[in-house]
Design a protein around this motif. Structure first.
Motif, PDB file in Angstrom:
ATOM      1  N   ARG A  61      16.155 -12.683   6.877  1.00  0.00           N
ATOM      2  CA  ARG A  61      14.703 -12.292   6.043  1.00  0.00           C
ATOM      3  C   ARG A  61      14.570 -10.747   6.877  1.00  0.00           C
ATOM      4  N   ASN A  62      14.011  -9.899   5.880  1.00  0.00           N
ATOM      5  CA  ASN A  62      13.775  -8.624   6.297  1.00  0.00           C
ATOM      6  C   ASN A  62      12.310  -8.339   6.814  1.00  0.00           C
ATOM      7  N   GLY A  63      12.062  -7.447   7.550  1.00  0.00           N
ATOM      8  CA  GLY A  63      10.777  -7.279   8.301  1.00  0.00           C
ATOM      9  C   GLY A  63       9.517  -6.853   7.344  1.00  0.00           C
ATOM     10  N   ILE A  64       9.553  -7.320   6.131  1.00  0.00           N
ATOM     11  CA  ILE A  64       8.354  -6.977   5.273  1.00  0.00           C
ATOM     12  C   ILE A  64       7.917  -8.281   4.953  1.00  0.00           C
ATOM     13  N   VAL A  65       6.684  -8.381   5.124  1.00  0.00           N
ATOM     14  CA  VAL A  65       5.862  -9.801   5.231  1.00  0.00           C
ATOM     15  C   VAL A  65       4.312  -9.702   4.341  1.00  0.00           C
ATOM     16  N   CYS A  66       4.063 -10.431   3.697  1.00  0.00           N
ATOM     17  CA  CYS A  66       2.780 -10.647   3.309  1.00  0.00           C
ATOM     18  C   CYS A  66       1.617 -11.094   4.254  1.00  0.00           C
ATOM     19  N   GLY A  67       0.522  -9.995   4.606  1.00  0.00           N
ATOM     20  CA  GLY A  67      -0.284 -10.235   5.419  1.00  0.00           C
ATOM     21  C   GLY A  67      -1.532 -11.077   4.991  1.00  0.00           C
ATOM     22  N   SER A  68      -1.722 -11.033   3.602  1.00  0.00           N
ATOM     23  CA  SER A  68      -2.921 -11.768   2.934  1.00  0.00           C
ATOM     24  C   SER A  68      -2.744 -11.374   1.495  1.00  0.00           C
ATOM     25  N   ILE A  69      -3.719 -12.022   0.741  1.00  0.00           N
ATOM     26  CA  ILE A  69      -3.594 -11.898  -0.603  1.00  0.00           C
ATOM     27  C   ILE A  69      -5.260 -11.662  -0.958  1.00  0.00           C
ATOM     28  N   GLU A  70      -5.509 -10.786  -1.946  1.00  0.00           N
ATOM     29  CA  GLU A  70      -6.915 -10.285  -2.338  1.00  0.00           C
ATOM     30  C   GLU A  70      -7.354 -11.528  -3.074  1.00  0.00           C
ATOM     31  N   HIS A  71      -8.904 -11.518  -3.132  1.00  0.00           N
ATOM     32  CA  HIS A  71      -9.583 -12.788  -3.713  1.00  0.00           C
ATOM     33  C   HIS A  71     -10.376 -11.849  -4.851  1.00  0.00           C
ATOM     34  N   LYS A  72     -10.115 -12.075  -6.025  1.00  0.00           N
ATOM     35  CA  LYS A  72     -10.491 -11.069  -7.165  1.00  0.00           C
ATOM     36  C   LYS A  72     -11.216 -11.437  -8.421  1.00  0.00           C
ATOM     37  N   MET A  73     -11.719 -10.487  -8.948  1.00  0.00           N
ATOM     38  CA  MET A  73     -12.642 -10.774 -10.075  1.00  0.00           C
ATOM     39  C   MET A  73     -12.064 -11.396 -11.090  1.00  0.00           C
ATOM     40  N   GLY A  74     -10.526 -11.104 -11.323  1.00  0.00           N
ATOM     41  CA  GLY A  74      -9.815 -11.542 -12.494  1.00  0.00           C
ATOM     42  C   GLY A  74      -8.171 -11.637 -12.159  1.00  0.00           C
ATOM     43  N   ILE A  75      -7.316 -11.848 -13.099  1.00  0.00           N
ATOM     44  CA  ILE A  75      -5.975 -12.007 -12.879  1.00  0.00           C
ATOM     45  C   ILE A  75      -5.622 -12.751 -11.784  1.00  0.00           C
ATOM     46  N   LYS A  76      -6.375 -13.917 -11.621  1.00  0.00           N
ATOM     47  CA  LYS A  76      -6.166 -14.519 -10.111  1.00  0.00           C
ATOM     48  C   LYS A  76      -4.932 -15.181 -10.026  1.00  0.00           C
ATOM     49  N   ALA A  77      -4.038 -15.468 -11.139  1.00  0.00           N
ATOM     50  CA  ALA A  77      -2.764 -15.978 -10.671  1.00  0.00           C
ATOM     51  C   ALA A  77      -1.773 -15.060 -10.514  1.00  0.00           C
ATOM     52  N   SER A  78      -2.230 -13.847 -10.482  1.00  0.00           N
ATOM     53  CA  SER A  78      -1.323 -12.858 -10.007  1.00  0.00           C
ATOM     54  C   SER A  78      -1.566 -12.489  -8.351  1.00  0.00           C
ATOM     55  N   SER A  79      -0.463 -12.598  -7.708  1.00  0.00           N
ATOM     56  CA  SER A  79      -0.673 -12.395  -6.350  1.00  0.00           C
ATOM     57  C   SER A  79      -0.703 -10.761  -6.213  1.00  0.00           C
ATOM     58  N   THR A  80      -1.890 -10.465  -5.485  1.00  0.00           N
ATOM     59  CA  THR A  80      -2.237  -8.917  -5.239  1.00  0.00           C
ATOM     60  C   THR A  80      -2.300  -9.156  -3.506  1.00  0.00           C
ATOM     61  N   CYS A  81      -1.404  -8.419  -3.118  1.00  0.00           N
ATOM     62  CA  CYS A  81      -0.773  -8.559  -1.525  1.00  0.00           C
ATOM     63  C   CYS A  81      -0.990  -7.544  -0.796  1.00  0.00           C
ATOM     64  N   VAL A  82      -1.588  -7.675   0.406  1.00  0.00           N
ATOM     65  CA  VAL A  82      -1.247  -6.793   1.605  1.00  0.00           C
ATOM     66  C   VAL A  82       0.267  -7.040   2.262  1.00  0.00           C
ATOM     67  N   MET A  83       0.997  -6.024   2.220  1.00  0.00           N
ATOM     68  CA  MET A  83       2.443  -5.966   2.625  1.00  0.00           C
ATOM     69  C   MET A  83       2.391  -5.331   3.950  1.00  0.00           C
ATOM     70  N   ASN A  84       2.793  -5.878   5.140  1.00  0.00           N
ATOM     71  CA  ASN A  84       3.284  -5.411   6.489  1.00  0.00           C
ATOM     72  C   ASN A  84       4.533  -5.266   6.543  1.00  0.00           C
ATOM     73  N   MET A  85       5.082  -3.910   7.130  1.00  0.00           N
ATOM     74  CA  MET A  85       6.524  -3.828   7.237  1.00  0.00           C
ATOM     75  C   MET A  85       6.804  -3.256   8.903  1.00  0.00           C
ATOM     76  N   ASP A  86       7.393  -4.097   9.505  1.00  0.00           N
ATOM     77  CA  ASP A  86       7.529  -4.002  11.053  1.00  0.00           C
ATOM     78  C   ASP A  86       9.446  -3.869  11.139  1.00  0.00           C
ATOM     79  N   ASN A  87       9.851  -2.886  11.185  1.00  0.00           N
ATOM     80  CA  ASN A  87      11.130  -2.626  11.515  1.00  0.00           C
ATOM     81  C   ASN A  87      11.909  -3.172  10.110  1.00  0.00           C
ATOM     82  N   ALA A  88      11.114  -3.001   9.145  1.00  0.00           N
ATOM     83  CA  ALA A  88      11.833  -3.523   7.915  1.00  0.00           C
ATOM     84  C   ALA A  88      12.981  -2.459   7.350  1.00  0.00           C
TER      85      ALA A  88
END
Length: 564
Positions: free
Chosen positions: A245-272
């Motif tokens: 596994r590389n050093g790029i991970v999802c920190g959270s997902i957004e809670h949105k007005m629409g397109i709720k089944a599409s994952s909208t992510c915060v992506m954190n890179m630590d020595n990726a």
């Protein structure tokens, strides 16, 4: 209501309006394709949209994506639908046959995407990002990288994401801070965080290939100091198997007005670990290959949702009894009321005009990417550059208006969840914001494409239309198109001439100008459809020219108020 794929309307454009086999037949990559094949593919796409994607649309919206400890789980049924999508070959439609793609025209693919967006917008977004990543690597990666990554992206076994935006930067990519430090083995260590990453993490594909913008240690400030890196979720071994596994991970997902089944992510890179794509400090130029395709795709989202909203509103208007009609019938179906007819005709004007522009733009992209005729490629590059911001912004502005009109046809029932109309409005609203806000698209059109080229892009656009108009028969509608093209030229020339003395003016008039150009373009395309239909679209065409095109009067007056 079950979605009805408008295959006949689509084949009308493919066969009668644009004659794609003739328009693209001189290109070797498309010479073996014919209308029967195009029709068969559209039929199958319609079945997939109706039978697989639509049934999980509302449930996906209600359930949304789940996030826990860096893991994103898509709603019930999405993983199975994705497997069917992959097995059906839908991810590989336009990709390079040398790496497992089918090599079909983009002009056909925009119609397939419309169906999928109509049926399930959240699901369609995952494949859209993968398609854009594929095209970017085809255009800018070295041969070894292509061999290593393209086959699995094209098949859909792996998916892709586009990592641009950072919390402090928003649309101003020149402010991004993500860093890339070179390693001894030729790779780079990436440090930083990205937000609003569509499909950045999910459970449907075996690997996710992130395309990340970052700065090298010696990078100059601003957008000219940005480089592009390929950062896989799982590292890929030399034999093609997945490693650690590389050093790029999802920190959270957004809670949105629409397109709720599409994952909208915060992506954190630590020595990726990442690998440079294209030349150093030229990442933004490379990324625009993907960004422009995504902008067209998001524009198609507006058309797809507008079409679905129209179908439901039209069915409801024909079935719902309400009030007294002018012919005395009471209670009468809503469709007999003039204002409801106005609403439905407006929706159809936008949907059909937008669909035609999508195919037209797609055909220029096909020439730009595949033709060996250098002069044709030059024209296609200009036309694609001119039309892309129009398609992204106007398709979605008109799509959102169309969805709200559809909701209005339902009255109070359009405001409650059980009819599904409010989901279209929510899902469509984001399309005006992401992939570059519509205001940014308008500034691109006026600032870069009009003023920046000193009118050359506009002249190519006008020349392409005027050359085609010569073959169309005389009519009142043709006269209106010619008059509007002349007024567009005059207005644009004035904008260019006054831009130096009025530096704020381009920003003040940009959105109105984009809408003005879009409506004139739709007028030309409605004329083409009217002629090709041989009388069958006359009423629809009349409505566009009498009730929709006059919006240009107000837009022109608004623009001119800032010029003088």
């Amino acid at each position: 209501m079950q979605y009805q794929a408008p295959v006949d309307d689509m084949m009308f454009l493919v066969r009668d309006v644009f004659s794609l086999t003739k328009r693209l037949g001189h290109i070797a990559d498309f010479s073996d394709f014919d209308e029967d094949l195009y029709h068969a593919i559209l039929e199958e796409a319609g079945k997939f949209a109706t039978g697989v994607l639509q049934p999980i649309n509302r449930s996906g919206d209600e359930e949304g994506c789940h996030f826990e400890d860096g893991v994103v789980t898509t709603p019930k049924g999405f993983k199975e639908a994705y497997q069917a999508y992959v097995e059906g070959g839908w991810q590989s439609i336009t990709a390079d046959p040398n790496y497992g793609g089918q090599g079909l025209p983009k002009a056909l693919h925009v119609l397939i995407e419309e169906m999928f967006y109509s049926a399930n917008t959240s699901f369609c977004l995952y494949g859209s990002l993968t398609g854009g990543a594929t095209q970017l690597l085809q255009a800018h990666a070295d041969d070894a990288t292509k061999e290593k990554y393209l086959p699995n992206l094209i098949s859909g076994k792996w998916s892709g994401s586009m990592c641009l935006t950072e919390a402090h930067a928003g649309s101003d990519l020149g402010l991004l801070k993500t860093k890339a430090e070179p390693n001894d083995d030729g790779s780079y260590s990436i440090e930083g965080s990205k937000i609003f990453i569509t499909g950045g993490e999910h459970d449907m594909s075996e690997n996710i290939i992130h395309l990340v913008l970052a700065r090298l240690p010696d990078a100059p400030a601003g957008p000219k100091g940005i480089s592009l890196f390929l950062v896989p979720k799982f590292l890929v071994n030399d034999d093609g198997s997945l490693g650690e596994r590389n050093g790029i991970v999802c920190g959270s997902i957004e809670h949105k007005m629409g397109i709720k089944a599409s994952s909208t992510c915060v992506m954190n890179m630590d020595n990726a670990k990442g690998w440079l794509i294209g030349p150093p400090h030229r990442g933004l130029a490379c990324m625009f290959t993907m960004m422009n395709l995504e902008r067209l795709s998001i524009g198609i989202q507006g058309i797809g949702l507008g079409e679905m909203s129209y179908q439901q509103a039209n069915t409801y208007a024909n079935e719902r009894l309400q009030g007294k009609a002018t012919d005395g019938e009471a209670p009468a179906p809503l469709i007999k009321h003039g204002d409801v007819q106005r609403m439905l005709n407006t929706m159809e004007s936008f949907n059909k005009g937008g669909r035609a522009l999508g195919v037209w733009l797609g055909s220029y992209l096909d020439v730009a990417f595949h033709s060996e005729d250098k002069e044709a490629v030059k024209v296609a590059d200009v036309m694609s550059a001119w039309l892309t911001p129009i398609a992204k912004a106007y398709f979605t502005d008109a799509g959102y208006e169309t969805c709200t009109i559809g909701q209005q046809v339902f009255g109070g029932h359009g405001y409650v969840r059980e009819w599904g109309m409010e989901q279209h409005v929510r899902d469509c609203r984001i399309a005006q914001i992401y992939e570059g806000t519509n205001g940014i698209q308008a500034l691109d059109l006026v600032g870069r494409k009009l003023i920046g080229s000193k009118g050359e892009f506009l002249d190519t656009f006008l020349s392409e239309i005027n050359a085609d108009l010569e073959s169309l028969p005389a009519s009142d509608h043709k006269d209106k198109v010619i008059r509007h093209l002349s007024e567009l030229k005059e207005l644009s020339t004035t904008i260019i001439s006054k831009s130096a003395d009025k530096p704020d003016m381009p920003q003040l008039i940009a959105c109105d100008y984009l809408h003005y150009v879009a409506l004139v373009t739709y007028a030309y395309l409605w004329l083409k459809m009217e002629v090709a239909a041989k009388g069958e679209l006359d009423d629809k065409s009349d409505f566009f020219f009498k009730r929709v095109l006059p919006r240009t009067l107000g837009l022109k007056a608004s623009i001119e108020s800032e010029l003088y």
